[in-house]
Design a protein around this motif. Structure first.
Motif, short mmCIF file in Angstrom:
data_model
loop_
_atom_site.label_atom_id
_atom_site.label_comp_id
_atom_site.label_asym_id
_atom_site.label_seq_id
_atom_site.Cartn_x
_atom_site.Cartn_y
_atom_site.Cartn_z
N MET A 63 0.83 -1.21 0.00
CA MET A 63 0.00 0.00 0.00
C MET A 63 0.86 1.25 0.00
N LEU A 64 1.95 1.24 0.73
CA LEU A 64 2.84 2.40 0.75
C LEU A 64 3.43 2.65 -0.64
N GLU A 65 3.79 1.58 -1.33
CA GLU A 65 4.35 1.74 -2.67
C GLU A 65 3.31 2.29 -3.64
N VAL A 66 2.07 1.77 -3.55
CA VAL A 66 1.02 2.22 -4.46
C VAL A 66 0.67 3.68 -4.20
N MET A 67 0.53 4.07 -2.93
CA MET A 67 0.09 5.42 -2.60
C MET A 67 1.12 6.49 -2.96
N SER A 68 2.33 6.09 -3.30
CA SER A 68 3.34 7.06 -3.72
C SER A 68 3.42 7.21 -5.24
N GLN A 69 2.53 6.50 -5.97
CA GLN A 69 2.58 6.54 -7.43
C GLN A 69 1.95 7.84 -7.96
N ASP A 70 2.30 8.16 -9.20
CA ASP A 70 1.83 9.41 -9.82
C ASP A 70 0.31 9.41 -10.00
N TYR A 71 -0.27 8.25 -10.36
CA TYR A 71 -1.71 8.24 -10.63
C TYR A 71 -2.52 8.49 -9.37
N ILE A 72 -1.96 8.20 -8.19
CA ILE A 72 -2.64 8.53 -6.94
C ILE A 72 -2.66 10.04 -6.74
N ARG A 73 -1.53 10.69 -7.00
CA ARG A 73 -1.50 12.15 -6.88
C ARG A 73 -2.42 12.80 -7.91
N THR A 74 -2.50 12.20 -9.10
CA THR A 74 -3.39 12.73 -10.13
C THR A 74 -4.85 12.59 -9.69
N ALA A 75 -5.20 11.45 -9.09
CA ALA A 75 -6.57 11.24 -8.63
C ALA A 75 -6.94 12.26 -7.56
N ARG A 76 -6.01 12.54 -6.65
CA ARG A 76 -6.29 13.54 -5.63
C ARG A 76 -6.40 14.94 -6.25
N ALA A 77 -5.57 15.22 -7.23
CA ALA A 77 -5.61 16.53 -7.87
C ALA A 77 -6.92 16.75 -8.62
N LYS A 78 -7.55 15.67 -9.07
CA LYS A 78 -8.83 15.78 -9.77
C LYS A 78 -9.98 16.06 -8.82
N GLY A 79 -9.71 16.02 -7.52
CA GLY A 79 -10.74 16.33 -6.55
C GLY A 79 -11.51 15.13 -6.05
N LEU A 80 -11.03 13.91 -6.32
CA LEU A 80 -11.72 12.73 -5.83
C LEU A 80 -11.60 12.63 -4.31
N SER A 81 -12.62 12.06 -3.68
CA SER A 81 -12.59 11.91 -2.23
C SER A 81 -11.49 10.94 -1.82
#
Length: 517
Positions: free
Chosen positions: A406-424
């Protein structure tokens, strides 16, 4: 049912053929090594019987020991292909009978331990990753390494002493002091406070709620005499069903999805409405009840739950259907457990149990008798201690794997992109993070299950469960090569199937992976 895509079918067939080739070579090597290790004549050679030579000659003729091991292997493989697994020559029992009982006992143990370890380990590991470098993360890390390093035999012996003997003594005069209740409540409050993120006031509020809920439940159990007559009943079923509906909806779609929430609550309401009618159904089914019928009832509950979800529809009716199926099966399972607990008092008071329902040996109570519900309760009581023993160690491993993934996944670019899109944050964690964090576990879990199916040798030995591990040890001690080879073939074949399943799970979790590659 949709047709299996040709590339996937070709992949499965190709892997099975390769696996059968590997299995053939493995059996040849294992037969040779087994013949080298065991000596069926050892007990006669050291015997002082005056007819020793005649007995040795008779055994050589019986087991064809005058032939080379390659010739005996050929006879064995020909018989095995024809469905004849041989005979345990000391007892005269067919290997299929020995293997059948051992597999059932081991699968019961492995299934319970693995499912609990995966559910709890993955859940705690993901929460630990989301609370990285907090007190909760450090606590879980310490506990995981502690449990992972403990010898399994030591854990099993402690469980015998403190859970079996201690809890059996407690049930003779069940009473919890209010200081103990308060202490358990405080521990629950501290753990909940550490696990919940956010401002201090927010965490303290959840801690107080956890303290009140835990202490309240224990006081209710004490006042109602639950320890003497454990049950779920309609009140506890109502509270638990609503909690399950809210929890499943929260994790699956979020409480903002009104149609999914409505589906979950409707399924909980249907289950509560059917509580008393199902008591009559269970009563009528008791003479014919079996695990197969119980499975069909669970499948029917899943279908009903999915149909409720379809009826509620929404933007994505599949989410509602999935939520409804999970809630319906969970409520149905609670009703099944409630029916099993209804035979607790006769079981507890029977002459063979004698007020000590937590056994320390075996997988069934001899001469117990009773109907299906008594049998299920007895099997479950025999499973509790060895299951906890295996689960604690497996839980520690799954917690570390889930946290790291989970730590490895949460540091990926697509996670930051999802947060930047305003997803909960729930959507980011559950839809984008959680699924991808399961990919490394897709290899670990199937192989871990097969390792346990091979026999939790130490645990089975301490609790005297007649499983695969005990069959392996007994076959070595008695120098019986037929049951030993049957054991090795089952484990080897299961390992081959586990590798194929792991590849298919990989493809299901990650669309970038193709099984025909």
């Amino acid at each position: 049912m949709s047709e299996v895509p040709p590339p996937m079918l070709a992949f499965i067939v190709r892997r099975l053929l390769i696996g059968l080739g590997v299995l053939l070579v493995a059996t040849f090597v294992m037969y040779g090594l087994s013949d080298l290790v065991i000596d069926p004549l050892e007990d006669l050679i050291t015997s002082t019987d005056p007819n020793k030579e005649l007995q040795i000659a008779a055994r050589i003729d019986q087991l064809h020991l005058d032939q080379s091991w390659v010739e005996r292997y050929w006879d064995w493989i020909v018989n095995f292909v024809q469905g004849d697994m041989g005979t345990a020559w000391r007892s005269g029992r067919e290997v299929t009978d020995l293997l059948g009982g051992a597999i059932v006992s081991t699968i019961q143990l492995v299934s319970a331990a693995t499912v609990l370890a995966i559910l709890l380990g993955v859940a705690v590991g993901i929460v630990s990753a989301l609370r990285q470098y907090t007190s909760f993360d450090y606590l879980i890390t310490f506990f995981s390494f502690l449990m992972y390093s403990l010898p399994s035999f030591w854990v099993a012996v402690l469980l015998k002493q403190w859970v079996a003997i201690g809890f059996n003594d407690f049930l003779a005069d069940p009473f919890l002091a209010y200081a103990v209740i308060a202490g358990v409540g405080v521990v629950a409050a501290v753990l909940w406070t550490l696990m919940i993120g956010g401002p201090l006031r927010h965490r303290l509020t959840h801690g107080v709620i956890a303290l009140a809920a835990t202490a309240g439940v224990l006081v209710y159990l004490q006042a109602s005499g639950w320890w003497s007559r454990p049950n779920i009943g309609l009140p506890l079923l109502a509270i638990t069903s609503i909690a399950i509906a809210l929890g499943v909806t929260l994790l699956s779609t979020g409480l903002n999805n009104r149609r999914s929430l409505g589906t979950a609550l409707t399924c909980a309401a249907i289950g509560l409405a059917l509580y008393y009618p199902m008591q009559g159904v269970f009563r009528e089914l008791t003479p014919h009840m079996s695990y197969g019928i119980a499975f069909l009832l669970g499948l029917l509950a899943a279908v009903v739950g999915a149909l409720v979800g379809v009826a509620w529809r929404g933007p994505d009716w599949r989410q509602s259907a999935r939520t409804g199926a999970i809630v319906a099966v969970s409520v149905a399972f609670l009703m099944f457990v409630d029916r099993v607990l209804q035979v607790w008092r006769p079981y507890f008071d029977s002459n063979v149990i004698n007020g000590r329902p937590f056994p320390t040996i075996g997988d069934v109570t001899p001469e117990l008798g009773g109907n299906f519900w008594v049998t299920v309760l007895d099997s479950t009581m025999h499973l509790i201690l060895p299951t906890i023993s295996l689960m604690l160690i497996s839980f520690a491993g799954y917690t570390r794997y889930a946290r790291g993934s989970m730590l490895e996944v949460m540091s990926q670019d697509y996670i930051r992109t999802a947060r930047a899109k305003g997803l909960s944050e729930r959507t980011v964690v559950m839809r984008h993070g959680f699924r991808n964090s399961l990919i490394p576990l897709a290899t670990i879990v199937p192989l871990d299950v097969i390792t346990l199916i091979g026999g939790a040798i130490i645990t089975e030995h301490i609790f005297s469960r007649p499983g695969m591990g005990q069959l392996f040890i007994r076959s070595l001690e008695d120098a019986e090569i037929d049951p030993l080879m049957a054991y090795l073939v089952v484990v080897a074949f299961a390992a081959i199937v586990a590798n194929i399943i792991a590849d298919l799970i990989y493809a299901a979790l990650d669309p970038r992976i193709r099984v025909n590659a």
